[in-house]
Scaffold this motif. Structure first.
Motif: not given
Length: 700
Positions: A93-97
């Motif tokens: 999720i952090i990578i997507a953000a």
């Protein structure tokens, strides 16, 4: 099983898909865990690392246990996630953000496709287009959030949280806050470490999962520290050191539990509080790794006999520091004797203890050790303790969340040692005055404090605050709250007589509910007495018989309406501001009342557990604002967060704007709000209060 330490980059590299078995629970991390991971990432981003990319140098997150997924031959490596799905999902999720914030900000050289193709998707596989396949209940929200950029459900809340944090640090004008986006991404991939454990096809996935989640006894950080020290001693030395130094500490700090288990959390807290003075990035989770590195660096160039001698010295020092820790835990207990610590110093430490905030522990222990060693005069130490308490009191009065206190306070002992050449008070004041520390000024405390729902936002600290006010009103040296309880003057239950009394005055019930948990409506009464709460005049008669000046002051008031509560809050705030002076100069940007409310609302909703919900009526007393203002704030939220606010029947409220209502309904097909899952204002305050109190170290 095969285990190896690795970083996120290596874990995700290659043609892989990670499958979450359906016997696992759905994604359940919330703001507490998100914030802990974010703070770990930021702290690691600001550290110096080994320039060799092959060196594993960084912060240890925990383990990820993978099992080969059944199926035919394929170029795609398929792994069942037996343990670690919460942290691995959050990392993706952090990578997507990062991908989306960098793209939106048009960062030079930023390539969002790189993040997709290397870490988030399997470009050439139609069967498994995403690197992660969550449980069935989470698949739609994961796909819509990560692939379609439409935050949905709990996964969407996590995406919103991290997107906002990433944007804040990457666009800040403050050099103490600003972080380069490329550096942040590099740190995430190279310097967040996990132990990757791979099982073999013959292993039972269910048995492994059950073992990992059983109640079996595992070695704690305290056990590992003990073993590391003992390994450097001869057999006789080890036996002597264990009996003389370690066993007495275990007797003091380890509690037996049913089933032969032990609760050694106080012991771990002591070792953590001690270690951060040497290694400021230490958390309870990486406590042993920090201690091990420092200890081995200290011994590496010593001959064997000196290693043994030094190990014994460290045993003795830990034992001595533990005696000081016991004094801090109960400063006025005469059985915790130390001739080097005077009664006045113990009384100052007792104020910190009564404040009841775990992040204070490392700083208090460090100050105590410095006094014990003769490196700091007691008067200066007492002054420093008052400064820290004033900082904490002012933040609570201004309604500033406590979830950052671990990050702010635990590095201070190390920083104080680095900032030489000035007095302790000067060094401490300089640190707390830095913008990121947000030490509220008088004006900020007054503006925010009159509406802060203190009973909810700082419930554990309210007895201390009220006792300090009683001292100020009565000129006493100290007030014991042992037989006292916090009392709402205008009752929480709001009986009919109180409602009629308020309405007859021309003031609204909404204003009364907004003032319900504020400082002006709180006092102290005896635990063994139940005052008549039927109306103000009955309460006034009861309080007039009290020996406390807080209550005598109320008994002399002619009325007790929302406007009176507001005025009383102002009077009490003035006393506290006089007792605890603010920063010597402006300490950062002033947060407007409206923005502060919105931040508090969004942060609170992000703590609500999966499948739970709340209402506008619960949020009014929690935020200390009126109903219309609350609804306007909710309508500013994204649908992935606003969906947690319902009407009394658990339905999407009619007062939502059309666009918000439609967006919530569109992503809410699987949400079944049960009456027993409603989160009250009190429960919401407990959830918010729990954030950051203890470093998170759990996953699945």
């Amino acid at each position: 099983m095969k285990a190896a330490e690795t970083n996120i980059l290596r874990l995700l590299q290659g043609s892989k898909v990670f499958l979450v078995p359906n016997f696992q629970r759905r994604y359940s991390w919330r703001r507490d865990e998100w914030n802990q991971l974010w703070e770990d990432l930021l702290r690691e981003c600001r550290r110096e690392h080994d320039p060799d990319p092959q060196t594993l140098d960084g912060h240890f997150l925990g383990s990820v246990v993978l099992h080969p997924a059944p199926g035919g031959a394929s170029v795609l490596m398929k792994h069942l996630i037996v343990d670690g799905q919460q942290r691995l999902t959050t990392i993706l999720i952090i990578i997507a953000a990062l991908r989306d914030v960098g793209s939106h900000l048009k960062v030079n050289g930023w390539n969002p496709r790189e993040y997709d193709e290397k870490y988030l998707i399997n470009k050439y596989d139609d069967d498994y287009p995403d690197r992660l396949v969550p449980t069935k209940l989470d698949r739609e929200s994961y796909t819509r959030t990560v692939r379609d950029n439409t935050p949905t459900g709990g996964i969407g809340q996590a995406y919103t949280f991290f997107s906002k944090k990433i944007r804040e640090v990457s666009t800040s004008d403050d050099p103490n806050i600003k972080v380069d986006l490329q550096d942040l991404a590099r740190t995430l991939l190279l310097h967040l470490l996990v132990v990757e454990i791979n099982t073999t096809p013959g292993d039972s996935v269910n048995n492994i999962f059950n073992r990992l989640n059983s109640k079996g006894m595992q070695l704690s950080a305290a056990d590992l520290v003990r073993n590391e020290l003992l390994l450097n001693l001869t057999e006789h030395q080890a036996e002597t050191a264990y009996e003389a130094y370690w066993m007495p500490m275990e007797n003091n700090l380890v509690r037996p539990m049913p089933g032969g288990r032990r609760d050694d959390r106080p012991f771990v807290t002591f070792l953590w509080a001690r270690e951060v003075a040497h290694s400021p990035d230490t958390t309870r989770l990486n406590l042993f790794l920090a201690f091990e590195k420092r200890f081995r660096d200290e011994l590496k160039d010593l001959p064997p006999e000196k290693r043994q001698s030094r190990s014994l010295d460290i045993f003795k020092q830990i034992h001595h520091d533990q005696a000081l820790f016991m004094i801090f835990q109960d400063p006025l207990n005469p059985f915790h004797d130390s001739s080097s610590i005077s009664l006045r110093m113990r009384e100052a430490l007792d104020r910190v203890r009564r404040w009841n905030s775990d992040p204070c522990t490392p700083l208090a222990l460090w100050i105590l050790t410095q006094v014990d060693n003769g490196k700091i005069e007691e008067e200066e130490a007492i002054g420093a303790i008052d400064i820290v308490l004033g900082y904490l009191v002012r933040r609570s009065l201004a309604g500033i969340p406590t979830n950052q206190l671990n990050r702010l306070l635990t590095p201070i002992p190390h920083q104080l040692q680095v900032r030489q050449g000035k007095s302790l008070i000067e060094r401490l004041t300089e640190i707390l005055s830095l913008p990121g520390y947000h030490w509220p000024s008088d004006s900020e405390v007054v503006v925010q404090g009159v509406r802060t729902p203190l009973f909810l936002s700082a419930n554990r600290q309210v007895p201390f605050i009220l006792s300090e006010l009683e001292v100020a009103l009565s000129s006493k040296e100290r007030v014991s709250t042992g037989d006292l309880k916090v009392e709402h003057v205008m009752p929480q239950s709001m009986p009919a007589d109180w409602t009629e009394y308020i309405q007859a005055s021309g003031e609204g019930i909404d204003e009364a509910l907004a003032a319900l948990h504020t400082l002006g409506n709180l006092t102290l009464t005896r635990k063994d007495r139940n005052p008549d709460r039927s109306d103000f005049f009955a309460k006034k008669s009861y309080l007039s018989e009290s020996s406390l000046h807080l209550n005598l002051e109320i008994s002399q008031m002619e009325s007790f309406l929302p406007a009176d509560i507001y005025e009383r809050s102002l009077r009490l705030l003035a006393l506290l501001l006089d007792r605890y002076p603010g920063p010597p100069r402006p300490a950062g940007a002033f947060v407007s009342e409206d923005e502060g409310l919105f931040e508090g609302l969004e942060g609170a909703l992000q703590t609500i557990p999966d499948a739970s919900w709340t209402t506008d009526e619960d949020l009014v007393p929690f935020l200390g604002t009126d109903l219309n203002s609350l609804r306007a704030l909710v309508n500013r939220l994204g649908p992935e967060v606003a969906r947690l606010v319902r009407d009394q029947n658990g339905m999407v409220p009619a007062w939502f704007t059309d666009s918000l209502r439609n967006a919530v309904i569109a992503q809410d097909s699987d949400f079944d709000p049960r009456p027993d899952s409603r989160v009250s204002s009190t429960k919401l305050a407990e959830l918010v209060d729990a954030i950051g109190r203890i470093d998170g170290d759990s996953d699945d």
